[in-house]
Design an enzyme around this catalytic site. Structure first.
Site, short mmCIF file in Angstrom:
data_model
loop_
_atom_site.label_atom_id
_atom_site.label_comp_id
_atom_site.label_asym_id
_atom_site.label_seq_id
_atom_site.Cartn_x
_atom_site.Cartn_y
_atom_site.Cartn_z
N ASN A 1 -13.82 3.08 -4.30
CA ASN A 1 -13.18 3.25 -2.96
C ASN A 1 -12.40 4.62 -2.75
O ASN A 1 -12.53 5.49 -3.80
CB ASN A 1 -11.90 2.23 -2.90
CG ASN A 1 -10.80 2.96 -3.32
OD1 ASN A 1 -9.92 3.69 -2.45
ND2 ASN A 1 -10.48 2.83 -4.68
N CYS B 1 -3.61 8.91 -6.83
CA CYS B 1 -4.69 8.56 -6.20
C CYS B 1 -5.67 9.54 -6.44
O CYS B 1 -5.45 10.72 -6.44
CB CYS B 1 -4.44 8.50 -4.65
SG CYS B 1 -5.69 8.16 -3.67
N LYS C 1 3.45 5.22 -11.29
CA LYS C 1 1.96 4.64 -11.44
C LYS C 1 1.07 5.77 -11.64
O LYS C 1 0.97 6.75 -11.08
CB LYS C 1 1.30 4.37 -10.04
CG LYS C 1 0.18 3.51 -9.98
CD LYS C 1 -0.49 2.38 -9.09
CE LYS C 1 -1.62 1.76 -9.53
NZ LYS C 1 -1.91 0.72 -8.36
N GLY D 1 -6.20 -6.59 -7.96
CA GLY D 1 -6.52 -5.90 -6.61
C GLY D 1 -7.87 -6.21 -6.13
O GLY D 1 -8.29 -7.17 -5.25
N MET E 1 -10.51 4.96 0.10
CA MET E 1 -9.73 4.64 1.36
C MET E 1 -8.96 5.66 2.19
O MET E 1 -9.00 5.76 3.36
CB MET E 1 -8.62 3.47 1.24
CG MET E 1 -9.16 2.12 0.24
SD MET E 1 -10.48 1.28 1.06
CE MET E 1 -9.45 0.57 2.38
N GLY E 2 -8.39 6.58 1.40
CA GLY E 2 -7.76 7.67 2.00
C GLY E 2 -6.41 7.71 2.47
O GLY E 2 -5.83 7.96 3.41
N LEU E 3 -5.92 6.56 1.57
CA LEU E 3 -4.35 6.36 2.07
C LEU E 3 -3.87 5.89 3.34
O LEU E 3 -2.94 6.55 3.93
CB LEU E 3 -3.44 7.63 1.47
CG LEU E 3 -2.62 7.65 0.17
CD1 LEU E 3 -2.79 8.89 -0.38
CD2 LEU E 3 -1.60 6.87 0.27
N LYS F 1 0.90 -1.13 0.03
CA LYS F 1 -0.01 0.04 -0.01
C LYS F 1 0.90 1.31 -0.25
O LYS F 1 2.01 1.07 0.60
CB LYS F 1 -0.77 -0.02 1.22
CG LYS F 1 -1.87 1.30 1.64
CD LYS F 1 -2.95 1.14 0.79
CE LYS F 1 -3.74 2.46 0.81
NZ LYS F 1 -4.99 2.36 -0.33
O1 RRO Z 1 -5.95 4.83 -0.56
C1 RRO Z 1 -6.70 5.18 -1.40
O2 RRO Z 1 -7.94 5.74 -1.25
C2 RRO Z 1 -6.54 5.10 -2.78
C3 RRO Z 1 -5.05 5.05 -3.50
BR1 RRO Z 1 -3.58 5.42 -2.37
C4 RRO Z 1 -4.88 4.85 -4.66
O3 RRO Z 1 -3.81 5.19 -5.40
N1 RRO Z 1 -5.84 4.68 -5.57
C5 RRO Z 1 -7.35 4.31 -4.93
O4 RRO Z 1 -8.19 4.14 -5.82
N2 RRO Z 1 -7.32 4.57 -3.58
#
Ligand code: RRO
Length: 340
Positions: free
Chosen positions: A70, A128, A165, A271, A72-74, A45
């Site tokens: 998603n 992201c 990326k 993924g 997630m917010g890293l 991650k």
């Molecule tokens: O963590 C995320 O919300 C997230 C990341 Br870092 C990313 O590169 N791509 C994504 O779809 N979610």
């Protein structure tokens, strides 16, 4: 049995499947599960300078047309904690750290910290789709000059091969790949998630806690294939440097691996498929790819890699102008001296 091994940036992979950075992989347990499940390469991650908790939920929402949205917010423990737990191999598979930052200076610091860990390569996540909260204004890989600036900030601080990326949320991904390679990236990871949102009609609001997010899963596979093919065509026609492409975007089976390799990918991330099924998807897809290759009479991946690009690159001449402009702007952006 067909030979599924892959040479990638000095690494020898047992097969072309990759656990990509993204919605999974933030815990050591996920890396171990993916290695056990047969992934050829593991990417962590994305890690940031300081720890991040991630956004409030819902952070993952399935969509009816076979996708996962998603934001997630890293979530990640930050580089200090990450450095304590990182191992360059897990379950016999190479592990590539992925880094994410909001400025070239932060990237420089991260590159130096990650370099000390002795990784086989470093992925830089320039893509992201919602790193800036609900304002998606921090997408480095939507601009060639920003991309070059970010890559050179890393390349001047490490000799480890860099994988850029990229976001698919651009009209011309080739221009961005050109800038990344010009500035010293050794490989391209394409693509991150597509910018997306959905609406809850009962509550009359966006479904994700962060309001906006990124879409992955089978729904985006043809979109991702097109972006990978665009880059591969530009490499074939000599518009941009040749470099390995690590594809991702909805692959879930051996046939999907074949599809991405047919458009030029060297390795293929899975993924959302792990989320939908389990980590056994890597071994299952590799076995399916093996069966497909045997039925076709292919002995190794190089026998068919890029074959579909033959359809797309014929008659096409290098469109010098846009690539030239990207590289010029990248150079102007400063410190983007080519590595080779
Ligand atoms: O963590 C995320 O919300 C997230 C990341 Br870092 C990313 O590169 N791509 C994504 O779809 N979610």
């Amino acid at each position: 049995m067909a030979d599924l091994t892959v040479e990638l940036l000095g690494m020898k992979l047992a097969n072309p499947t990759v656990l990509p950075s993204g919605i999974l992989g933030e815990r050591q347990g996920m890396l171990e599960a993916a290695a056990k499940g047969g992934a050829g390469l593991l990417v962590t991650k994305s890690v940031t300078l300081r720890p991040r908790e991630g956004y409030r939920g819902p952070v993952l929402v399935p969509t009816p047309a076979g996708g996962i949205m998603n934001a997630m917010g890293l979530p990640n423990p930050g580089i200090e904690e990450f450095s304590r737990t990182y191992a360059a191999r897990v379950g016999g598979r190479p592990v590539i750290p992925s880094i994410h930052a909001s400025s070239p200076d932060e990237l420089r610091q991260l590159a130096m910290a990650v370099d000390r860990l002795g990784p086989p390569a470093i992925e830089v996540n320039l893509s992201c789709p919602h790193a800036g909260g609900s304002r998606p204004d921090a997408l480095v890989s939507q601009d060639p000059a920003e991309t070059a600036r970010a890559i050179s900030a890393i390349c001047t601080n490490t000799d480890v091969p860099i994988i850029a990326k990229l976001t698919p949320n651009v009209s011309d991904i080739v221009e961005i790949a050109a800038a990344a390679l010009y500035a010293g990236a050794s490989a391209i990871a394409a693509v991150n998630t597509f910018a997306a949102m959905d609406v809850d009609v009962n509550f009359e609001r966006p479904v994700l806690g962060n309001l906006i997010g990124g879409l992955s899963g089978p729904a985006i596979r043809p979109l991702a294939l097109r972006k990978v093919a665009d880059i591969a065509v530009a490499m074939r026609t000599g518009c941009i440097d040749q470099a390995p492409i690590i594809a991702s975007g909805g692959a879930a089976s051996g046939e999907d691996l074949a599809r991405f390799i047919l458009v030029g990918a060297t390795a293929v991330g899975m993924g959302s498929a792990v989320y939908e099924r389990d980590a056994g998807v890597f071994a299952a897809a590799s076995a399916e790819l093996d069966a497909w290759m045997q039925a076709k009479g292919y002995r190794r991946l190089g026998d068919f890699r890029g074959k579909v690009i033959d359809w797309l690159a014929t008659e096409k001449e290098c469109a010098d102008e846009p690539i030239g402009k990207a590289v010029e702007r990248a150079a102007e952006a400063g410190k983007a001296a080519p590595r080779r």
